[in-house]
Structure formats: C-alpha cells, structure tokens
Design a protein around this motif. Structure first.
Motif, PDB file in Angstrom:
ATOM      1  N   THR A 232       0.830  -1.203   0.000  1.00 46.65           N
ATOM      2  CA  THR A 232       0.000   0.000   0.000  1.00 46.65           C
ATOM      3  C   THR A 232       0.864   1.253   0.000  1.00 46.65           C
ATOM      4  O   THR A 232       0.587   2.214  -0.732  1.00 46.65           O
ATOM      5  CB  THR A 232      -0.919   0.006   1.234  1.00 46.65           C
ATOM      6  OG1 THR A 232      -1.768  -1.140   1.183  1.00 46.65           O
ATOM      7  CG2 THR A 232      -1.777   1.270   1.275  1.00 46.65           C
ATOM      8  N   ASP A 236       0.781   1.266  -4.179  1.00 49.78           N
ATOM      9  CA  ASP A 236      -0.582   1.786  -4.369  1.00 49.78           C
ATOM     10  C   ASP A 236      -0.693   3.277  -4.092  1.00 49.78           C
ATOM     11  O   ASP A 236      -1.235   4.042  -4.904  1.00 49.78           O
ATOM     12  CB  ASP A 236      -1.575   1.023  -3.488  1.00 49.78           C
ATOM     13  CG  ASP A 236      -1.662  -0.444  -3.855  1.00 49.78           C
ATOM     14  OD1 ASP A 236      -1.105  -0.836  -4.897  1.00 49.78           O
ATOM     15  OD2 ASP A 236      -2.285  -1.209  -3.097  1.00 49.78           O
ATOM     16  N   ASN A 237      -0.218   3.720  -2.934  1.00 46.31           N
ATOM     17  CA  ASN A 237      -0.350   5.134  -2.572  1.00 46.31           C
ATOM     18  C   ASN A 237       0.449   6.031  -3.507  1.00 46.31           C
ATOM     19  O   ASN A 237      -0.003   7.122  -3.880  1.00 46.31           O
ATOM     20  CB  ASN A 237       0.087   5.360  -1.126  1.00 46.31           C
ATOM     21  CG  ASN A 237      -0.893   4.796  -0.127  1.00 46.31           C
ATOM     22  OD1 ASN A 237      -2.006   4.406  -0.482  1.00 46.31           O
ATOM     23  ND2 ASN A 237      -0.495   4.738   1.135  1.00 46.31           N
TER      24      ASN A 237
END
Length: 286
Positions: A232, A236-237
């Motif tokens: 994440t 993703d972030n």
C-alpha cells in the motif's frame, strides 16, 4: 552526468525494493511497456512507459515505437526530477550518515549484515560505517548486476536535455525515503539483500524483454520482498499520488511519463487508475 548515473543506481535500489504480496483483483494487461493516454479532454495523446531502472548495457534497448512516442511529446516526467540539484543532493544524503552504522543498528542486525557482506562481497560491515542501508543496497545491487549498467531514466533525461525539454518529477526523494522507513524494519531490510543476485536480475530482464507487465508484476509483488501494508505504501499510494498529478501535466502539453514497470499493472496500477479517471489507455504494440 557521472554523478547523476551514480545516484540513479541508488534510485534503482530504492524502487526495486518496492515489492510485495497482497490479494487484489487481477487486471490482466497486454504485453507492452508503452501505453498511449488519450481522451478525457486531451487534445494530444501523452505516453506512459514502464522502465527497468537498471540493467546490463548489452541488454539495454529503446525500441523504435518508444523513440517515436518520445519525439511526439514536449515534456518528460520521471518518478524523480534528476535535473533538480536539490533532489540530487537529497539522493546523495540517502546513502550516507554521520552516525556510524554500528551505532544505528542493533548488535544482532549488525552481525547479520556483517555476515552477509563477508559472504556476498568479501568485505566487513565496518567498511560501510558511514553508509545507510539504502546505500549498502545500491552497492549490493551493482555488484550483483556484474556489468556496466544503463538506465532508462538517464537515457531519456539526456535526450530531453539535448532537445531542451522540461524534465519533471512525480514525487520527491523525501517521499520515497519516508515510504521505505514506514515499510521495513532494519531486520527486514537486511534480510532482503540476499535476494538481489545475478539470477534475480537475469529473470527480470528476460520477462522485461518480453514486455510482459503481468509477469513483471508477479515478480514485484513476491511475498519475500514485502507484505500487504508495504504494498500500500510503496506502490498503491504512490501510484494514486502520481495519477492525481498527471492530468494537469497532460492538459497543457503532451508528456512522456517513464516510471518503473511494476507501477503500471494491478488494480491500483497507473494504467487502471488512469482508466478509472476517464482516460483511454491503450498499448502501443508497434
């Protein structure tokens, strides 16, 4: 330029460590490293290219389709702005520390690192007292590659500079360092070093030459490198942050975006996020 190349090796160390295991919706993509971005109000298409940040000179190739796409854009956007002196200084600071390594690490972690370095490189950890773990990783990766390296980011930057094109960064070095520290303990970081060997790079290069984004993504999200929380943070972030910036850049002039290929696939990959934002993102096959 030699300083830029040296720092780019550090950049490669940071980005290649962005790997993980997580359950997510499968988004299968065509085999292509180059993607055209159009629609959603754009008057001219921009392009997205997935790089492998470091590979042997003999394996390095910029295909004709990539050259054409690059020529049809007005700006170059990389993960980091290598043209910014302050960013180069920040990258340099990533590799060194005024606090000795033996004081920064626990006795257990230092002993583990010392054993690894003696086995892998034939040197003691005491020779890296003023290095950070990221700096040590860059040395390990360079030694594992075992050949003169070339880097797409540096090649694209040189072309952009020769044509007086603006070079942009999608994030700051500080953001990458923060993400790293939030994703790994020292013990986890040291444990990863053993996976960066010649066979790892050979396998990745073979998959990269096939332009197999799905295969590259599976290598990138291997659980031996990172857990779901780190995914994440490291993928993703960051992808979401980039896609929030890209529309404003593309609206004014066509942009050639070059980022690590592992950021393109996946449910939260740049391609899928751009599509969700209303853009048409199509593979350029030839």
């Amino acid at each position: 330029m030699k300083k830029v190349i040296k720092l780019a090796v550090v950049f490669a160390a940071v980005v290649l460590s962005g790997n993980l295991h997580a359950q997510e919706k499968k988004v299968k993509l065509e085999n292509s490293l180059l993607w055209e971005i159009s629609g959603n109000g754009l008057t001219e298409p921009s392009y997205l290219y997935g790089t492998m940040h470091m590979m042997c000179e003999d394996d390095f190739l910029i295909k004709e389709k990539v050259e054409k796409a690059f020529e049809n854009t007005d700006k170059l956007a990389l993960e980091l702005d290598f043209d910014d002196p302050s960013e180069l200084m920040a990258m340099q600071s990533m590799t060194t520390s005024t606090i000795p390594l033996s004081e920064r690490l626990s006795k257990e972690d230092y002993a583990t690192l010392d054993n690894f370095l003696q086995t892998k490189l034939g040197v003691k950890a005491s020779q890296f007292e003023n290095y950070t773990l990221i700096g040590i990783m860059s040395v390990v990766m360079f030694k594992s590659l075992n050949c003169p390296p070339k880097m797409y980011e540096v090649e694209f930057m040189q072309q952009a500079m020769a044509n007086k094109r603006e070079i942009l960064g999608l994030e700051k070095v500080e953001a990458q360092v923060t993400g790293f520290s939030e994703s790994y303990t020292d013990e986890e970081f040291i444990d990863q070093l053993k996976y960066y060997d010649t066979s790892y790079f050979d396998e990745m290069v073979a998959v990269y030459k096939e332009e197999n984004l799905n295969g590259l993504y599976e290598m990138v999200i291997d659980e031996k490198f990172m857990d779901a929380d780190a995914k994440t943070i490291m993928l993703d972030n960051r992808n979401k942050n980039w896609v929030a910036i890209m529309p404003e850049l593309m609206k004014v002039q066509p942009v050639f975006f070059a980022v690590g290929a592992g950021h393109l696939p996946g449910e939260n990959g740049v391609i899928n996020l751009l599509r969700n934002a209303g853009y048409s993102v199509k593979p350029v096959l030839k």
